[in-house]
Design a protein around this motif. Structure first.
Motif, PDB file in Angstrom:
ATOM      1  N   ARG A   8       0.834  -1.201   0.000  1.00 30.51           N
ATOM      2  CA  ARG A   8       0.000   0.000   0.000  1.00 30.51           C
ATOM      3  C   ARG A   8       0.872   1.255   0.000  1.00 30.51           C
ATOM      4  N   LEU A   9       1.938   1.254   0.803  1.00 35.16           N
ATOM      5  CA  LEU A   9       2.854   2.400   0.849  1.00 35.16           C
ATOM      6  C   LEU A   9       3.488   2.663  -0.520  1.00 35.16           C
ATOM      7  N   VAL A  10       3.920   1.588  -1.170  1.00 36.59           N
ATOM      8  CA  VAL A  10       4.565   1.742  -2.477  1.00 36.59           C
ATOM      9  C   VAL A  10       3.566   2.274  -3.498  1.00 36.59           C
ATOM     10  N   HIS A  11       2.348   1.749  -3.503  1.00 34.74           N
ATOM     11  CA  HIS A  11       1.330   2.229  -4.444  1.00 34.74           C
ATOM     12  C   HIS A  11       0.981   3.698  -4.183  1.00 34.74           C
ATOM     13  N   GLN A  12       0.916   4.073  -2.927  1.00 29.56           N
ATOM     14  CA  GLN A  12       0.650   5.475  -2.605  1.00 29.56           C
ATOM     15  C   GLN A  12       1.813   6.373  -3.037  1.00 29.56           C
ATOM     16  N   GLY A  13       3.032   5.879  -2.868  1.00 26.97           N
ATOM     17  CA  GLY A  13       4.205   6.635  -3.304  1.00 26.97           C
ATOM     18  C   GLY A  13       4.229   6.815  -4.813  1.00 26.97           C
ATOM     19  N   LEU A  14       3.894   5.754  -5.552  1.00 28.32           N
ATOM     20  CA  LEU A  14       3.853   5.851  -7.010  1.00 28.32           C
ATOM     21  C   LEU A  14       2.761   6.813  -7.465  1.00 28.32           C
ATOM     22  N   ALA A  15       1.615   6.773  -6.797  1.00 31.13           N
ATOM     23  CA  ALA A  15       0.528   7.688  -7.137  1.00 31.13           C
ATOM     24  C   ALA A  15       0.946   9.137  -6.864  1.00 31.13           C
ATOM     25  N   ALA A  16       1.650   9.351  -5.768  1.00 30.70           N
ATOM     26  CA  ALA A  16       2.121  10.706  -5.452  1.00 30.70           C
ATOM     27  C   ALA A  16       3.133  11.178  -6.492  1.00 30.70           C
ATOM     28  N   LEU A  17       4.011  10.282  -6.948  1.00 32.83           N
ATOM     29  CA  LEU A  17       4.978  10.648  -7.988  1.00 32.83           C
ATOM     30  C   LEU A  17       4.259  11.020  -9.285  1.00 32.83           C
ATOM     31  N   ASP A  18       3.241  10.266  -9.648  1.00 26.87           N
ATOM     32  CA  ASP A  18       2.485  10.566 -10.865  1.00 26.87           C
ATOM     33  C   ASP A  18       1.823  11.931 -10.789  1.00 26.87           C
ATOM     34  N   GLN A  19       1.466  12.355  -9.596  1.00 21.13           N
ATOM     35  CA  GLN A  19       0.829  13.654  -9.405  1.00 21.13           C
ATOM     36  C   GLN A  19       1.846  14.779  -9.199  1.00 21.13           C
ATOM     37  N   GLY A  20       3.131  14.429  -9.163  1.00 18.54           N
ATOM     38  CA  GLY A  20       4.166  15.441  -8.976  1.00 18.54           C
ATOM     39  C   GLY A  20       4.412  15.806  -7.526  1.00 18.54           C
ATOM     40  N   LYS A  21       3.883  15.037  -6.599  1.00 16.98           N
ATOM     41  CA  LYS A  21       4.058  15.314  -5.168  1.00 16.98           C
ATOM     42  C   LYS A  21       5.243  14.496  -4.650  1.00 16.98           C
ATOM     43  N   THR A  22       6.447  14.966  -4.941  1.00 20.09           N
ATOM     44  CA  THR A  22       7.628  14.182  -4.602  1.00 20.09           C
ATOM     45  C   THR A  22       7.902  14.132  -3.105  1.00 20.09           C
ATOM     46  N   GLN A  23       7.517  15.146  -2.355  1.00 17.58           N
ATOM     47  CA  GLN A  23       7.734  15.106  -0.903  1.00 17.58           C
ATOM     48  C   GLN A  23       6.877  14.017  -0.266  1.00 17.58           C
ATOM     49  N   VAL A  24       5.641  13.909  -0.679  1.00 16.12           N
ATOM     50  CA  VAL A  24       4.757  12.860  -0.161  1.00 16.12           C
ATOM     51  C   VAL A  24       5.299  11.489  -0.567  1.00 16.12           C
ATOM     52  N   ALA A  25       5.725  11.377  -1.830  1.00 12.61           N
ATOM     53  CA  ALA A  25       6.281  10.111  -2.309  1.00 12.61           C
ATOM     54  C   ALA A  25       7.547   9.750  -1.528  1.00 12.61           C
ATOM     55  N   PRO A  74      11.825   0.097 -17.598  1.00  6.37           N
ATOM     56  CA  PRO A  74      11.999   1.472 -18.076  1.00  6.37           C
ATOM     57  C   PRO A  74      11.802   2.534 -16.994  1.00  6.37           C
ATOM     58  N   VAL A  75      11.116   2.206 -15.916  1.00  7.75           N
ATOM     59  CA  VAL A  75      10.905   3.184 -14.832  1.00  7.75           C
ATOM     60  C   VAL A  75      12.236   3.556 -14.194  1.00  7.75           C
ATOM     61  N   HIS A  76      13.139   2.604 -14.086  1.00  6.28           N
ATOM     62  CA  HIS A  76      14.448   2.890 -13.494  1.00  6.28           C
ATOM     63  C   HIS A  76      15.244   3.862 -14.368  1.00  6.28           C
ATOM     64  N   TYR A  77      15.136   3.695 -15.689  1.00  8.50           N
ATOM     65  CA  TYR A  77      15.818   4.616 -16.603  1.00  8.50           C
ATOM     66  C   TYR A  77      15.198   6.011 -16.518  1.00  8.50           C
ATOM     67  N   LEU A  78      13.888   6.060 -16.345  1.00  4.97           N
ATOM     68  CA  LEU A  78      13.206   7.346 -16.191  1.00  4.97           C
ATOM     69  C   LEU A  78      13.706   8.076 -14.944  1.00  4.97           C
ATOM     70  N   ASN A  79      13.766   7.364 -13.832  1.00  3.57           N
ATOM     71  CA  ASN A  79      14.225   7.977 -12.587  1.00  3.57           C
ATOM     72  C   ASN A  79      15.700   8.374 -12.668  1.00  3.57           C
ATOM     73  N   LEU A  80      16.515   7.524 -13.265  1.00  6.95           N
ATOM     74  CA  LEU A  80      17.936   7.854 -13.415  1.00  6.95           C
ATOM     75  C   LEU A  80      18.108   9.100 -14.285  1.00  6.95           C
ATOM     76  N   GLY A  81      17.382   9.161 -15.383  1.00  3.48           N
ATOM     77  CA  GLY A  81      17.467  10.331 -16.251  1.00  3.48           C
ATOM     78  C   GLY A  81      17.019  11.601 -15.560  1.00  3.48           C
ATOM     79  N   ARG A  82      15.976  11.497 -14.755  1.00  6.34           N
ATOM     80  CA  ARG A  82      15.508  12.671 -14.020  1.00  6.34           C
ATOM     81  C   ARG A  82      16.540  13.147 -13.004  1.00  6.34           C
ATOM     82  N   VAL A  83      17.222  12.212 -12.377  1.00  6.09           N
ATOM     83  CA  VAL A  83      18.275  12.603 -11.424  1.00  6.09           C
ATOM     84  C   VAL A  83      19.421  13.283 -12.175  1.00  6.09           C
TER      85      VAL A  83
END
Length: 147
Positions: A8-25, A74-83
């Motif tokens: 549940r925590l991981v799903h909530q974190g992913l949902a927060a990332l999709d909404q741009g709420k990185t602090q919550v994630a 591909p999600v890992h590449y997305l996160n790496l590229g964003r960093v």
């Protein structure tokens, strides 16, 4: 924590990332990571740390560890590229996004590549793009807003 709570925590974190709420994630992934350090959790945690706390090096390390564990996600590449973008390294970021597209056409990867845009042709095509004349004249014209 039970497995259901962690999921549940991981799903909530992913949902927060999709909404741009990185602090919550970040809060969700920091809670889940010690008990359930999957590649997805580490990758997302790395991006959130880099974005919210400016911990670029730690974010890169976590994203690279996630890629070693799951190189076809591909999600890992997305996160790496964003960093990389947060570290102001556009070239490696674009490379990470393109490598991720080899595995799947992830909408986030396509969005980031389109946001970065295409490079214009060098001013002097007979010289290398990195040649000092191309770089200096290109910077000058950009500052004068002529290109």
């Amino acid at each position: 924590m039970t497995h259901a709570d962690l999921t549940r925590l991981v799903h909530q974190g992913l949902a927060a990332l999709d909404q741009g709420k990185t602090q919550v994630a970040l809060d969700h992934f920091e809670t889940a990571a010690p008990a359930w350090p999957t590649a997805l959790v580490l990758s997302c945690l790395g991006y959130c740390l880099a974005r919210e706390r400016n911990e670029i090096d730690r974010g890169l390390d976590l994203c690279r560890k996630a890629l070693r564990d799951e190189p076809a996600n591909p999600v890992h590449y997305l996160n790496l590229g964003r960093v990389y973008l947060l570290a102001r390294q556009k070239g490696p970021a674009l490379g990470a996004f393109r490598r991720g597209l080899r595995f799947a056409e992830h909408p986030g990867l396509l969005k980031e590549i389109n946001r970065l845009g295409r490079r214009r042709a060098p001013l002097f095509p007979f010289l290398a793009r990195e040649h000092a004349l191309n770089r200096c004249c290109g910077l000058l014209l950009r500052r004068l807003r002529l290109r």
